[in-house]
Design an enzyme around this catalytic site. Sequence first.
Site, mmCIF file in Angstrom:
data_model
loop_
_atom_site.group_PDB
_atom_site.id
_atom_site.type_symbol
_atom_site.label_atom_id
_atom_site.label_comp_id
_atom_site.label_asym_id
_atom_site.label_seq_id
_atom_site.Cartn_x
_atom_site.Cartn_y
_atom_site.Cartn_z
ATOM 1 C CB CYS A 51 -21.661 -80.369 -8.733
ATOM 2 S SG CYS A 51 -23.281 -81.050 -9.175
ATOM 3 C CG ASP A 53 -22.803 -86.012 -9.395
ATOM 4 O OD1 ASP A 53 -22.326 -87.062 -8.916
ATOM 5 O OD2 ASP A 53 -23.398 -85.975 -10.483
ATOM 6 N NE ARG A 55 -22.060 -89.112 -10.933
ATOM 7 C CZ ARG A 55 -22.488 -88.923 -12.174
ATOM 8 N NH1 ARG A 55 -22.322 -89.888 -13.081
ATOM 9 N NH2 ARG A 55 -23.064 -87.780 -12.521
ATOM 10 C CG HIS A 107 -19.453 -82.941 -12.273
ATOM 11 N ND1 HIS A 107 -20.133 -84.007 -12.818
ATOM 12 C CD2 HIS A 107 -20.332 -82.306 -11.474
ATOM 13 C CE1 HIS A 107 -21.384 -84.025 -12.357
ATOM 14 N NE2 HIS A 107 -21.535 -83.001 -11.546
ATOM 15 C CB CYS A 110 -22.914 -81.301 -14.465
ATOM 16 S SG CYS A 110 -23.899 -80.461 -13.211
#
Length: 218
Positions: A51, A53, A55, A107, A110
Site C-alpha cells: 500500500c 500508506d 506508515r 495492512h 488501511c
Amino acid sequence: MCAKKIATKDISCETLLQGNKDWVEEMIQTDPEYFNILSAGQTPPVLWIGCSDSRVPANQITNTMPGDVFVHRNIANVVVHTDMNLLSVLDYSVNVLKVKHIIVCGHYGCGGVKAALGNKQVGIIDNWLRNIRDVYRMHDREMETIKDPELKFDRLVELNAIEGAANVMNTSIVQNAWSTGQELSVHAWVYSLKTGLIKDLKVTSSSLDDVTPTFKVS
C-alpha cells in the site's frame, strides 16, 4: 551516529535534502564503498506489492537495505490485470531481475479498504476501490457473518491481500516463469500498524499446480 529525527510538522523540502546529506554521511561512515556497490546494479530477491500508506515502508518493516526489495505500491495494494503499471513492474521483476518471492502485503487499518466498506463518495479513487468491493462480493457469505465492524474491516484487508496474490499467480507472466522451471513463490501477508508485526496469511503458491483451471494459460 544516527541523525536526529525531524518532527512531522517540521518537515520541509529543505529538511528532506539535509536529511539526505546526513544519511549519505552515515552510510559512508559505516561502509565507504556502500554507494559504489549500490550503483553497480541490483539483484533483489523480492518483489513487494504494498500500500502507498506512508506508515508502511517495505524496507523498514522488514529490516532490509536498499537493493534488497523491489517495490510497487498503490492505494490499498490492489492487484488487477488492467493495471499496466503493476504488470510492467511484475514483468521486469520476474523476467529481468529474476526475483524468487512476490509478496502482496496489506495492512490493518488501511484507509482504502475502510473507504470500500462504506458508501461515501471520496472522488476518482472510488473507481479504484471498486476492486476491493469486488473482493467483498466474492466473499460476501463469509463477510456477512462477521458482525463486529473492526473484525469485518480486518478480514477484508486479509482477503484483499489473498485475492491480490491470486491475481499475481494468475498472470501469464508468473505462469510462464513457472512453466520454464523458474524458482518463484507468491505470498499474501498483512502488516499491523499497532504491533509492527507482519502476519503470514499462509497463502503461498510456487507452481502451476496452484493455478485453478479457469485461469491457466498455455
